[in-house]
Design a protein around this motif. Structure first.
Motif, PDB file in Angstrom:
ATOM      1  N   VAL A  71       0.851  -1.183   0.000  1.00 42.44           N
ATOM      2  CA  VAL A  71       0.000   0.000   0.000  1.00 42.44           C
ATOM      3  C   VAL A  71       0.890   1.236   0.000  1.00 42.44           C
ATOM      4  O   VAL A  71       1.832   1.319   0.787  1.00 42.44           O
ATOM      5  N   CYS A  72       0.580   2.191  -0.881  1.00 45.47           N
ATOM      6  CA  CYS A  72       1.338   3.443  -0.943  1.00 45.47           C
ATOM      7  C   CYS A  72       0.416   4.609  -0.601  1.00 45.47           C
ATOM      8  O   CYS A  72      -0.651   4.757  -1.191  1.00 45.47           O
ATOM      9  N   VAL A  73       0.859   5.429   0.333  1.00 35.61           N
ATOM     10  CA  VAL A  73       0.100   6.579   0.802  1.00 35.61           C
ATOM     11  C   VAL A  73       0.950   7.821   0.563  1.00 35.61           C
ATOM     12  O   VAL A  73       2.137   7.830   0.868  1.00 35.61           O
ATOM     13  N   GLY A  74       0.331   8.851   0.027  1.00 39.71           N
ATOM     14  CA  GLY A  74       1.038  10.107  -0.143  1.00 39.71           C
ATOM     15  C   GLY A  74       1.380  10.400  -1.584  1.00 39.71           C
ATOM     16  O   GLY A  74       0.824   9.827  -2.512  1.00 39.71           O
ATOM     17  N   LEU A  75       2.319  11.300  -1.743  1.00 35.54           N
ATOM     18  CA  LEU A  75       2.732  11.783  -3.053  1.00 35.54           C
ATOM     19  C   LEU A  75       3.995  11.065  -3.514  1.00 35.54           C
ATOM     20  O   LEU A  75       4.716  10.476  -2.705  1.00 35.54           O
ATOM     21  N   THR A  76       4.284  11.170  -4.785  1.00 32.67           N
ATOM     22  CA  THR A  76       5.478  10.532  -5.325  1.00 32.67           C
ATOM     23  C   THR A  76       6.729  10.991  -4.591  1.00 32.67           C
ATOM     24  O   THR A  76       7.624  10.199  -4.317  1.00 32.67           O
ATOM     25  N   ARG A  77       6.797  12.260  -4.240  1.00 27.16           N
ATOM     26  CA  ARG A  77       7.976  12.801  -3.552  1.00 27.16           C
ATOM     27  C   ARG A  77       7.748  12.988  -2.052  1.00 27.16           C
ATOM     28  O   ARG A  77       8.441  13.767  -1.401  1.00 27.16           O
ATOM     29  N   ASP A  78       6.806  12.244  -1.518  1.00 27.72           N
ATOM     30  CA  ASP A  78       6.595  12.187  -0.064  1.00 27.72           C
ATOM     31  C   ASP A  78       5.711  10.983   0.197  1.00 27.72           C
ATOM     32  O   ASP A  78       4.530  11.107   0.495  1.00 27.72           O
ATOM     33  N   VAL A  79       6.306   9.807   0.073  1.00 26.31           N
ATOM     34  CA  VAL A  79       5.531   8.575   0.063  1.00 26.31           C
ATOM     35  C   VAL A  79       5.794   7.721   1.301  1.00 26.31           C
ATOM     36  O   VAL A  79       6.896   7.734   1.853  1.00 26.31           O
ATOM     37  N   PHE A 120     -10.559  -5.517   4.833  1.00 28.28           N
ATOM     38  CA  PHE A 120      -9.243  -6.131   4.900  1.00 28.28           C
ATOM     39  C   PHE A 120      -8.389  -5.331   5.871  1.00 28.28           C
ATOM     40  O   PHE A 120      -8.166  -4.141   5.674  1.00 28.28           O
ATOM     41  N   ARG A 121      -7.946  -6.003   6.924  1.00 30.05           N
ATOM     42  CA  ARG A 121      -7.085  -5.366   7.922  1.00 30.05           C
ATOM     43  C   ARG A 121      -5.635  -5.686   7.545  1.00 30.05           C
ATOM     44  O   ARG A 121      -5.239  -6.848   7.554  1.00 30.05           O
ATOM     45  N   VAL A 122      -4.882  -4.636   7.192  1.00 32.93           N
ATOM     46  CA  VAL A 122      -3.491  -4.787   6.770  1.00 32.93           C
ATOM     47  C   VAL A 122      -2.586  -4.525   7.968  1.00 32.93           C
ATOM     48  O   VAL A 122      -2.568  -3.418   8.510  1.00 32.93           O
ATOM     49  N   ARG A 123      -1.854  -5.558   8.372  1.00 28.91           N
ATOM     50  CA  ARG A 123      -0.895  -5.432   9.472  1.00 28.91           C
ATOM     51  C   ARG A 123       0.492  -5.198   8.868  1.00 28.91           C
ATOM     52  O   ARG A 123       1.031  -6.076   8.203  1.00 28.91           O
ATOM     53  N   PRO A 124       1.070  -4.009   9.082  1.00 29.50           N
ATOM     54  CA  PRO A 124       2.368  -3.701   8.469  1.00 29.50           C
ATOM     55  C   PRO A 124       3.477  -4.636   8.950  1.00 29.50           C
ATOM     56  O   PRO A 124       3.591  -4.928  10.142  1.00 29.50           O
ATOM     57  N   VAL A 125       4.263  -5.086   7.994  1.00 26.99           N
ATOM     58  CA  VAL A 125       5.474  -5.849   8.264  1.00 26.99           C
ATOM     59  C   VAL A 125       6.685  -4.957   7.981  1.00 26.99           C
ATOM     60  O   VAL A 125       7.665  -4.981   8.704  1.00 26.99           O
ATOM     61  N   LEU A 126       6.570  -4.149   6.927  1.00 26.50           N
ATOM     62  CA  LEU A 126       7.620  -3.210   6.533  1.00 26.50           C
ATOM     63  C   LEU A 126       6.957  -1.879   6.195  1.00 26.50           C
ATOM     64  O   LEU A 126       5.947  -1.857   5.476  1.00 26.50           O
ATOM     65  N   ILE A 127       7.499  -0.785   6.735  1.00 26.49           N
ATOM     66  CA  ILE A 127       7.059   0.557   6.346  1.00 26.49           C
ATOM     67  C   ILE A 127       8.298   1.341   5.958  1.00 26.49           C
ATOM     68  O   ILE A 127       9.293   1.363   6.693  1.00 26.49           O
ATOM     69  N   GLN A 128       8.213   1.968   4.786  1.00 30.08           N
ATOM     70  CA  GLN A 128       9.283   2.815   4.289  1.00 30.08           C
ATOM     71  C   GLN A 128       8.722   4.215   4.041  1.00 30.08           C
ATOM     72  O   GLN A 128       7.553   4.352   3.678  1.00 30.08           O
ATOM     73  N   ALA A 129       9.579   5.228   4.218  1.00 26.55           N
ATOM     74  CA  ALA A 129       9.164   6.616   3.978  1.00 26.55           C
ATOM     75  C   ALA A 129      10.339   7.378   3.396  1.00 26.55           C
ATOM     76  O   ALA A 129      11.448   7.307   3.923  1.00 26.55           O
ATOM     77  N   TRP A 130      10.087   8.099   2.286  1.00 30.46           N
ATOM     78  CA  TRP A 130      11.115   8.956   1.707  1.00 30.46           C
ATOM     79  C   TRP A 130      10.482  10.054   0.881  1.00 30.46           C
ATOM     80  O   TRP A 130       9.351   9.951   0.447  1.00 30.46           O
ATOM     81  N   ARG A 131      11.266  11.109   0.694  1.00 35.24           N
ATOM     82  CA  ARG A 131      10.823  12.248  -0.118  1.00 35.24           C
ATOM     83  C   ARG A 131      11.670  12.385  -1.378  1.00 35.24           C
ATOM     84  O   ARG A 131      11.140  12.552  -2.452  1.00 35.24           O
ATOM     85  N   GLU A 132      12.955  12.368  -1.225  1.00 35.39           N
ATOM     86  CA  GLU A 132      13.885  12.576  -2.342  1.00 35.39           C
ATOM     87  C   GLU A 132      14.926  11.460  -2.320  1.00 35.39           C
ATOM     88  O   GLU A 132      14.998  10.676  -1.367  1.00 35.39           O
ATOM     89  N   ALA A 133      15.770  11.424  -3.336  1.00 32.71           N
ATOM     90  CA  ALA A 133      16.811  10.394  -3.433  1.00 32.71           C
ATOM     91  C   ALA A 133      17.723  10.396  -2.209  1.00 32.71           C
ATOM     92  O   ALA A 133      18.204   9.335  -1.794  1.00 32.71           O
ATOM     93  N   ASN A 134      17.910  11.559  -1.587  1.00 38.25           N
ATOM     94  CA  ASN A 134      18.792  11.614  -0.420  1.00 38.25           C
ATOM     95  C   ASN A 134      18.167  10.959   0.820  1.00 38.25           C
ATOM     96  O   ASN A 134      18.822  10.845   1.847  1.00 38.25           O
TER      97      ASN A 134
END
Length: 151
Positions: A71-79, A120-134
């Protein structure tokens, strides 16, 4: 100019803010059919994301078969990207308080539909967050269902 990368603590705070306040996400599934991507509304309860879709949809069929999603939440450059396991609940079996909370948050009540729906209850196993390549390095804020940053 690209801002400096956020600290792990800030990324976790921003992730939780997005999960608490956003309503829509892109939900990716796969099964016997081709991979499937669809926008769905969600409710975050502090530990899981709650989604709902028609039982006959490719998304529901895939979730029922595999028990996994991305599941992806947010914007391409703040996901925020959530990989998780899925627990399915037929729409007729969802408890009243949960169904009411989902309807209030998402503006849609699957229980009112003539077509059968599943939650559907989604239990997170992995969560990632980033905005830019850095921010690609250190993008994991949760691994193996545990927050990397405490608190």
């Amino acid at each position: 100019m690209t801002p400096p990368p956020r600290s792990a603590e800030q990324r976790k705070q921003d992730t939780l803010q997005r999960l608490r306040h956003d309503v829509d996400a892109w939900v990716a599934t796969a099964g016997d059919e081709s991979p499937y991507l669809v926008p769905l509304s969600f409710l975050w309860d502090g530990e899981t994301l709650l989604l709902s879709t028609a039982t006959a949809s490719p998304t529901a069929r895939n979730l029922l078969k595999t028990g996994r999603t991305r599941v992806c939440v947010g914007l391409t450059r703040d996901v925020v990207v959530v990989e998780g396991t899925v627990e399915a609940v037929p729409g007729t079996e969802i408890d009243q308080a949960t169904g009411d909370a989902f309807a209030a948050a998402c503006g849609f009540d699957p229980r009112a539909s003539k077509a059968p729906y599943h939650y559907f209850r989604v239990r997170p196993v992995l969560i990632q967050a980033w905005r830019e390549a850095n921010e690609l390095e250190g993008r994991d804020v949760m691994r193996d269902g545990r927050w990397i940053v405490p608190g």
